[in-house]
Enzyme design. Structure first.
Site, PDB file in Angstrom:
ATOM      1  N   ASP A   1      40.582 -27.518 -49.360  1.00  0.00           N
ATOM      2  CA  ASP A   1      39.958 -28.404 -50.342  1.00  0.00           C
ATOM      3  C   ASP A   1      40.975 -29.050 -51.279  1.00  0.00           C
ATOM      4  O   ASP A   1      40.645 -29.966 -52.026  1.00  0.00           O
ATOM      5  CB  ASP A   1      38.927 -27.617 -51.168  1.00  0.00           C
ATOM      6  CG  ASP A   1      38.051 -28.513 -52.024  1.00  0.00           C
ATOM      7  OD1 ASP A   1      37.660 -29.587 -51.549  1.00  0.00           O
ATOM      8  OD2 ASP A   1      37.772 -28.145 -53.178  1.00  0.00           O
TER       9      ASP A   1
ATOM     10  N   SER B   1      33.365 -32.602 -55.233  1.00  0.00           N
ATOM     11  CA  SER B   1      32.879 -32.382 -53.869  1.00  0.00           C
ATOM     12  C   SER B   1      31.354 -32.227 -53.857  1.00  0.00           C
ATOM     13  O   SER B   1      30.770 -31.604 -54.742  1.00  0.00           O
ATOM     14  CB  SER B   1      33.507 -31.122 -53.272  1.00  0.00           C
ATOM     15  OG  SER B   1      34.915 -31.187 -53.322  1.00  0.00           O
TER      16      SER B   1
ATOM     17  N   GLN C   1      34.376 -33.343 -45.397  1.00  0.00           N
ATOM     18  CA  GLN C   1      33.851 -33.232 -46.757  1.00  0.00           C
ATOM     19  C   GLN C   1      33.378 -34.595 -47.242  1.00  0.00           C
ATOM     20  O   GLN C   1      33.951 -35.626 -46.893  1.00  0.00           O
ATOM     21  CB  GLN C   1      34.931 -32.701 -47.715  1.00  0.00           C
ATOM     22  CG  GLN C   1      34.452 -32.488 -49.141  1.00  0.00           C
ATOM     23  CD  GLN C   1      35.557 -31.966 -50.053  1.00  0.00           C
ATOM     24  OE1 GLN C   1      36.093 -32.715 -50.859  1.00  0.00           O
ATOM     25  NE2 GLN C   1      35.903 -30.703 -49.905  1.00  0.00           N
TER      26      GLN C   1
END
Length: 299
Positions: A213, A234, A284
């Site tokens: 991430d 996110s 994502q």
């Protein structure tokens, strides 16, 4: 000199409160003062892994970030043993703060199975990590430029001081003094700081979830560098694990953003072992809001 990675000794070392209930603490909090999404994903996968047998290995996880995390209090992880089958098992995890879910995740585990059906993409050809500068070294190089605006110098110094437990070496670092649009792709070598060693593969997958991430959503901003970010967070995060790897060894993170619009950006990533084996695939989507007027030059 067994310098254990802080990701193992601290960040991903959950406290068991009950059979399927765990508590996680925070190690690194970004400048936004929101909890780092990779930490939540990694800790949730640790909790899920506690609820399966040692022989089962995670092959995928799918997560949603539903509320902003509070860095001032711990996170509780509640695991539900959704299904235990002969080959596959599913565990659902809910991360809770202040009595409300901030994150939900489903992780699927599989017993090892062979198959003649195998293929993968080809790893990009890039310089080895030994020939590249770390992110900290690049920042130090930028700070030596006397023409850098004072405000930007302070931001770089703040980034440099952050205790991120990851080593990063960008392959083609962007020119931070330019606001020219770039192709929404980036490549960098990544690894966990410290030593993890040969252990249950689920441990390395949890570390990779944390690493995956970091700087991921920023790929979607490369064509829009003329704008200042107001808000970026996110929305969801998915991972697929393909082959064994060591998260404390250098891996090439190949990131690209095929689309952005509607205040959202989509990014996809591949983590490659040094020997060319595709180890992990990631995807994502996140919220991206920017100021409408272009930002001023950093020089």
């Amino acid at each position: 000199g067994d310098l254990r990675s802080v990701l193992i000794t601290s960040v991903l070392n959950l406290e068991r409160l009950e059979v399927d209930l765990f508590r996680g603490q925070h190690h690194w909090v970004p400048a936004t003062q929101h909890l780092f999404g990779g930490q939540i994903v990694g800790q949730a996968l640790v909790a899920a892994a506690h609820a399966v047998s040692r022989d089962e290995q995670v092959h995928s996880l799918h997560c949603y970030f539903v509320r902003t995390g509070d860095p001032k209090v711990p996170v509780l992880y509640e695991v539900e043993r959704t299904r235990t089958g002969k080959s596959f098992s599913v565990r659902s995890v809910k991360a809770i703060q202040h009595g409300k879910p901030i994150f939900t995740c489903q992780a699927s585990f599989q017993l090892s199975q062979g198959s003649p059906v195998q293929h993968q993409f080809t790893m990009p050809t890039v310089p080895p990590p030994e020939e590249l500068l770390t992110q900290d070294e690049l920042i130090q190089k930028f700070l030596q430029n006397p023409n850098v605006a004072e405000g930007y110098r302070k931001r770089l110094t703040k980034i440099q001081a952050q205790d991120v437990p990851i080593d990063i070496k960008p392959v083609n670092p962007p020119d931070i003094f330019s606001s020219e649009p770039q192709e929404p792709k980036q490549l960098f070598w990544v690894r966990a700081r410290g030593y993890i060693g040969e252990t249950d593969m689920k441990v390395h997958c949890c570390v990779a979830a944390y690493i995956s991430d970091y700087a991921f959503l920023g790929t979607a901003l490369l064509p829009h560098r003329q704008y200042r970010i107001k808000f970026m967070v996110s929305l969801d995060h998915s991972m697929w694990f393909h082959a064994p790897f060591r998260a404390d060894h250098w891996m090439l993170y190949e990131c690209e953003s095929p689309w952005a619009g509607g205040c959202r950006g989509l990014v996809q990533g591949r983590l490659w072992r040094r020997d060319g084996v595709l180890a992990v695939t990631c995807a994502q989507e996140g919220v991206i809001r920017v100021e409408q007027t272009p930002k001023q030059s950093k020089l």
